[in-house]
Design a protein around this motif. Structure first.
Motif, PDB file in Angstrom:
ATOM      1  N   LEU A 280       0.822  -1.210   0.000  1.00  0.00           N
ATOM      2  CA  LEU A 280       0.000   0.000   0.000  1.00  0.00           C
ATOM      3  C   LEU A 280       0.859   1.265   0.000  1.00  0.00           C
ATOM      4  O   LEU A 280       1.802   1.390   0.780  1.00  0.00           O
ATOM      5  N   VAL A 281       0.486   2.213  -0.864  1.00  0.00           N
ATOM      6  CA  VAL A 281       1.091   3.545  -0.898  1.00  0.00           C
ATOM      7  C   VAL A 281      -0.043   4.568  -0.901  1.00  0.00           C
ATOM      8  O   VAL A 281      -0.977   4.458  -1.704  1.00  0.00           O
ATOM      9  N   VAL A 282       0.031   5.523   0.004  1.00  0.00           N
ATOM     10  CA  VAL A 282      -0.915   6.635   0.029  1.00  0.00           C
ATOM     11  C   VAL A 282      -0.138   7.900  -0.306  1.00  0.00           C
ATOM     12  O   VAL A 282       0.875   8.183   0.341  1.00  0.00           O
ATOM     13  N   PRO A 283      -0.549   8.661  -1.324  1.00  0.00           N
ATOM     14  CA  PRO A 283       0.194   9.879  -1.671  1.00  0.00           C
ATOM     15  C   PRO A 283       0.359  10.802  -0.469  1.00  0.00           C
ATOM     16  O   PRO A 283      -0.589  11.024   0.291  1.00  0.00           O
ATOM     17  N   CYS A 284       1.556  11.324  -0.323  1.00  0.00           N
ATOM     18  CA  CYS A 284       1.847  12.231   0.785  1.00  0.00           C
ATOM     19  C   CYS A 284       1.074  13.536   0.602  1.00  0.00           C
ATOM     20  O   CYS A 284       1.064  14.126  -0.487  1.00  0.00           O
ATOM     21  N   ILE A 285       0.408  13.981   1.663  1.00  0.00           N
ATOM     22  CA  ILE A 285      -0.354  15.233   1.605  1.00  0.00           C
ATOM     23  C   ILE A 285       0.601  16.398   1.883  1.00  0.00           C
ATOM     24  O   ILE A 285       1.252  16.454   2.932  1.00  0.00           O
ATOM     25  N   ILE A 286       0.703  17.326   0.943  1.00  0.00           N
ATOM     26  CA  ILE A 286       1.567  18.507   1.117  1.00  0.00           C
ATOM     27  C   ILE A 286       0.847  19.539   1.975  1.00  0.00           C
ATOM     28  O   ILE A 286       1.368  20.009   2.969  1.00  0.00           O
ATOM     29  N   TRP A 287      -0.345  19.910   1.585  1.00  0.00           N
ATOM     30  CA  TRP A 287      -1.220  20.772   2.379  1.00  0.00           C
ATOM     31  C   TRP A 287      -2.650  20.579   1.907  1.00  0.00           C
ATOM     32  O   TRP A 287      -2.896  20.093   0.805  1.00  0.00           O
ATOM     33  N   ALA A 288      -3.570  20.932   2.779  1.00  0.00           N
ATOM     34  CA  ALA A 288      -4.989  20.713   2.466  1.00  0.00           C
ATOM     35  C   ALA A 288      -5.825  21.844   3.015  1.00  0.00           C
ATOM     36  O   ALA A 288      -5.606  22.319   4.136  1.00  0.00           O
ATOM     37  N   GLN A 289      -6.764  22.296   2.210  1.00  0.00           N
ATOM     38  CA  GLN A 289      -7.812  23.211   2.634  1.00  0.00           C
ATOM     39  C   GLN A 289      -9.157  22.563   2.309  1.00  0.00           C
ATOM     40  O   GLN A 289      -9.201  21.489   1.707  1.00  0.00           O
ATOM     41  N   ARG A 290     -10.215  23.206   2.687  1.00  0.00           N
ATOM     42  CA  ARG A 290     -11.519  22.563   2.552  1.00  0.00           C
ATOM     43  C   ARG A 290     -11.863  22.224   1.107  1.00  0.00           C
ATOM     44  O   ARG A 290     -12.473  21.187   0.835  1.00  0.00           O
ATOM     45  N   ARG A 291     -11.434  23.044   0.152  1.00  0.00           N
ATOM     46  CA  ARG A 291     -11.803  22.801  -1.242  1.00  0.00           C
ATOM     47  C   ARG A 291     -10.598  22.601  -2.157  1.00  0.00           C
ATOM     48  O   ARG A 291     -10.753  22.460  -3.367  1.00  0.00           O
ATOM     49  N   ILE A 292      -9.395  22.612  -1.595  1.00  0.00           N
ATOM     50  CA  ILE A 292      -8.181  22.413  -2.384  1.00  0.00           C
ATOM     51  C   ILE A 292      -7.270  21.452  -1.626  1.00  0.00           C
ATOM     52  O   ILE A 292      -7.047  21.606  -0.432  1.00  0.00           O
ATOM     53  N   LEU A 293      -6.729  20.467  -2.350  1.00  0.00           N
ATOM     54  CA  LEU A 293      -5.832  19.484  -1.740  1.00  0.00           C
ATOM     55  C   LEU A 293      -4.602  19.337  -2.620  1.00  0.00           C
ATOM     56  O   LEU A 293      -4.713  19.076  -3.821  1.00  0.00           O
ATOM     57  N   CYS A 294      -3.428  19.535  -2.031  1.00  0.00           N
ATOM     58  CA  CYS A 294      -2.166  19.396  -2.757  1.00  0.00           C
ATOM     59  C   CYS A 294      -1.443  18.172  -2.217  1.00  0.00           C
ATOM     60  O   CYS A 294      -1.180  18.073  -1.014  1.00  0.00           O
ATOM     61  N   MET A 295      -1.113  17.238  -3.096  1.00  0.00           N
ATOM     62  CA  MET A 295      -0.498  15.985  -2.663  1.00  0.00           C
ATOM     63  C   MET A 295       0.585  15.548  -3.637  1.00  0.00           C
ATOM     64  O   MET A 295       0.715  16.083  -4.740  1.00  0.00           O
ATOM     65  N   GLU A 296       1.341  14.572  -3.197  1.00  0.00           N
ATOM     66  CA  GLU A 296       2.391  13.982  -4.018  1.00  0.00           C
ATOM     67  C   GLU A 296       1.807  13.448  -5.328  1.00  0.00           C
ATOM     68  O   GLU A 296       0.752  12.819  -5.339  1.00  0.00           O
ATOM     69  N   PHE A 297       2.511  13.705  -6.433  1.00  0.00           N
ATOM     70  CA  PHE A 297       2.076  13.189  -7.736  1.00  0.00           C
ATOM     71  C   PHE A 297       2.678  11.806  -7.951  1.00  0.00           C
ATOM     72  O   PHE A 297       3.886  11.611  -7.826  1.00  0.00           O
ATOM     73  N   ILE A 298       1.822  10.839  -8.259  1.00  0.00           N
ATOM     74  CA  ILE A 298       2.265   9.466  -8.494  1.00  0.00           C
ATOM     75  C   ILE A 298       1.675   8.986  -9.813  1.00  0.00           C
ATOM     76  O   ILE A 298       0.471   9.101 -10.046  1.00  0.00           O
ATOM     77  N   THR A 355      11.358   3.584  -1.454  1.00  0.00           N
ATOM     78  CA  THR A 355      10.172   4.241  -0.897  1.00  0.00           C
ATOM     79  C   THR A 355       9.272   3.259  -0.156  1.00  0.00           C
ATOM     80  O   THR A 355       8.461   3.663   0.667  1.00  0.00           O
ATOM     81  N   THR A 356       9.388   1.962  -0.475  1.00  0.00           N
ATOM     82  CA  THR A 356       8.583   0.939   0.195  1.00  0.00           C
ATOM     83  C   THR A 356       9.493  -0.210   0.625  1.00  0.00           C
ATOM     84  O   THR A 356      10.612  -0.364   0.120  1.00  0.00           O
ATOM     85  N   HIS A 357       9.004  -1.050   1.561  1.00  0.00           N
ATOM     86  CA  HIS A 357       9.838  -2.095   2.153  1.00  0.00           C
ATOM     87  C   HIS A 357       9.291  -3.502   1.933  1.00  0.00           C
ATOM     88  O   HIS A 357       9.799  -4.454   2.515  1.00  0.00           O
ATOM     89  N   HIS A 358       8.271  -3.650   1.122  1.00  0.00           N
ATOM     90  CA  HIS A 358       7.727  -4.973   0.849  1.00  0.00           C
ATOM     91  C   HIS A 358       8.523  -5.649  -0.261  1.00  0.00           C
ATOM     92  O   HIS A 358       9.442  -5.055  -0.835  1.00  0.00           O
ATOM     93  N   ARG A 359       8.183  -6.894  -0.576  1.00  0.00           N
ATOM     94  CA  ARG A 359       8.963  -7.674  -1.542  1.00  0.00           C
ATOM     95  C   ARG A 359       8.260  -7.848  -2.879  1.00  0.00           C
ATOM     96  O   ARG A 359       8.761  -8.570  -3.745  1.00  0.00           O
ATOM     97  N   LYS A 360       7.122  -7.208  -3.054  1.00  0.00           N
ATOM     98  CA  LYS A 360       6.430  -7.284  -4.344  1.00  0.00           C
ATOM     99  C   LYS A 360       7.160  -6.412  -5.368  1.00  0.00           C
ATOM    100  O   LYS A 360       7.942  -5.527  -5.009  1.00  0.00           O
TER     101      LYS A 360
END
Length: 549
Positions: A280-298, A355-360
């Motif tokens: 599992l990977v969840v994009p890192c949240i840079i900052w968030a407001q009620r109507r705008i969300l900035c996150m890591e691009f994947i 970035t991840t530690h699993h073996r897949k």
């Protein structure tokens, strides 16, 4: 009424644009008459402004009452702000109009007029935000119609806040467009020592926040009308689900908190419980407001893109198994469930080293964390007990736990078929691990139509948490059948059974632990022995089910 007010705001701003454009293109009149009659500039102004003052006073009184007492006060105040800004822009034109200029000064004063009006409208657009951001963007592109003062001034509006945060922002090619928002690719501002991070910016659609309640009221009226016309309709619960879900999904700050919570839960599994890491990977949240969300691009592909997986040597069966692991943990161990796992909210990418530690050899990127449900402890343990009963084909257990979850009496068989997508004779034979054939799918689908009224009655009585679990299980089952082949048909079933049994075992241990605490205060040796036997039976029940797979 809210729609009219919103339209009024847009119309007012458009009018001031066209009004300033057209009127300023006329030759500003040269007032040469010196008669004390009715055509002097002062008398013209007095005549005009006397009428406007009377009208303005009346509108002000009405506006103040609506501002304070209207049931749509927030929307009305929003409209008043727009009208206020427009009137300011119009005032600058009027103060320019009633001057006497020589011919050489006319063009210069027209330019000043345009610039002042444009600056006032820019200020209003920046303050109002939302859909007016888009309006300013469109107006600034109308170089073939509007004067240069308008297009250059409003072009500043298009990029003022964006340029302060981003090196570039791709407005024209959204990464994805959904019912509530759309996502754009951008790059954060670079510094002297560090290059800016490429991000995904999620923007809520304009006017949703303002009008969704009115739309919900409309849906409510329509459903009431349908129910009145067709008393057996039975799907009124859909409205309740939307009413509870939409406020959460419209708050992107809430979505950011959900994303952090789900990562914390899986991190706890590794650190405290010693579980192996998932993909599992969840994009890192840079900052968030009620109507705008900035996150890591994947970057990645949908889980039903089999060609992408073949290209990167990713086994679809392993992807399905890992998705099942992730959601089984959510449902049976964490009690915090992502309730919208359709293929558009999941990305598959080749594993990024470091970035991840699993073996897949792949990562599973989970998107759109707006809709989660926190299950009460009894709900999620009863749900786990129900699944273990389904696995064993134990009708008595199925009936008991279906009843505890809110299913109607004597409807447990149909509820079991809805939950598993299998015919009752398959469930009763404890044969859920078998492959679901096309014939069985057709039969289940046909019976769904045959028992539509009974199904509607069951769904109407279920708590919303169980409805969301039912929806999540259905989405996961269809995704699993898209990804797996016949040789791996048993793998995802084994994984889910493992976490069901584990949840029951942990719940039993907790219950026995509480009994032990009470026995320490006043308990006999026979009571201790009985408790020990209960523990051994629970241990055997858990491990025998796990080993049988």
């Amino acid at each position: 009424m809210m729609q009219h007010l919103s339209l009024l705001k847009g119309v007012r701003i458009i009018r001031v644009l066209s009004f300033s454009n057209q009127r300023c293109l006329y030759t500003i009149p040269s007032v040469t008459s010196t008669k004390a009659s009715d055509n002097t500039p002062i008398q013209l102004l007095l005549s005009v402004w006397t009428k406007r003052t009377a009208v303005g006073a009346t509108l002000t009184a009405v506006s103040y009452y609506c501002y304070e007492h209207s049931s749509y006060g927030a929307s009305f105040r929003h409209s008043m702000q727009a009208i206020h800004r427009v009137s300011q822009a119009t005032w600058f034109y009027l103060t320019c109009q009633y001057h006497d200029y020589d011919g050489a000064m006319v063009d210069l004063e027209k330019k000043k007029c345009h610039l002042r009006a444009a600056q006032r409208v820019l200020e209003g657009l920046q303050r109002l935000g939302g859909i007016y951001v888009k309006l300013g963007k469109h107006v600034s592109a109308m170089k073939y119609i509007l004067p240069l003062e308008w297009t250059t001034t409003l072009a500043d509006h298009d990029g003022q806040w964006v340029d302060d945060i981003f090196d570039w922002f791709d407005w024209d090619h959204p990464l994805g467009v959904a019912s509530l928002a759309q996502v754009h690719k951008a790059k954060l501002k670079s510094t002297k020592t560090e290059d800016g991070l490429v991000v995904a910016v999620k923007l809520q659609h304009p006017r949703l926040d303002e009008f969704y309640q009115m739309d919900m009221d409309t849906v409510s009226v329509l459903l009431d009308l349908i129910t009145w016309t067709f008393p057996d309709f039975g799907f009124q619960w859909i409205l309740q689900e939307m009413q509870e879900a939409l406020p959460q999904e419209l708050d992107f700050a809430h979505e950011a908190r959900n994303a952090q919570q789900v990562m914390s839960n899986f991190d706890h599994d590794q650190r405290v419980n010693g579980d192996p890491p998932t993909a599992l990977v969840v994009p890192c949240i840079i900052w968030a407001q009620r109507r705008i969300l900035c996150m890591e691009f994947i970057e990645g592909a949908r889980p039903d893109d089999l060609q992408f997986m073949e290209k990167h040597k990713i086994d679809p069966g392993q992807v399905s198994a890992e998705i099942t692991t992730i959601f089984s943990k959510m449902m049976f161990l964490h009690g915090f469930v992502h309730c919208d796992p359709h293929p558009g909210n999941i990305l598959i990418r080749p594993r990024v080293t470091g970035t991840t530690h699993h073996r897949k050899n792949f990562d599973i990127v989970l998107l759109d964390h707006g809709l989660y449900w926190t299950l009460e402890h009894n709900t999620w343990t009863d749900y786990a007990h129900l699944w273990t009963s389904l696995i064993r084909g134990d009708e008595k257990g199925i009936r008991f736990y279906a009843d505890r979850l809110g299913c109607r009496a004597q409807s447990h068989r149909l509820f079991a078929s809805l939950l598993t997508g299998r015919e009752w004779h398959t469930i009763e034979a404890a044969n859920l691990s078998s492959y679901r054939t096309a014939t069985e799918m057709e039969r289940v689908s046909g019976r769904t139509g045959l028992f539509l009224h009974k199904i509607a009655a069951i769904l109407a009585t279920l708590p919303r948490a169980v409805l969301l679990l039912l929806k999540t299980s259905d989405l996961l089952r269809h995704l699993d059948e898209t990804l797996r082949n016949n040789s791996s048909s048993n793998a995802t079933y084994v994984i889910m059974v493992h976490y069901c049994a584990r949840a029951v075992w942990l719940d039993t241990k907790t219950t026995l632990g509480k009994k032990l605490d009470s026995l320490r205060r006043s308990g006999s040796w026979s009571s201790y022995f009985t408790l020990f036997l209960d523990y051994c039976l629970a241990w055997w029940s858990y491990h025998s089910l796990d080993w049988s797979l």
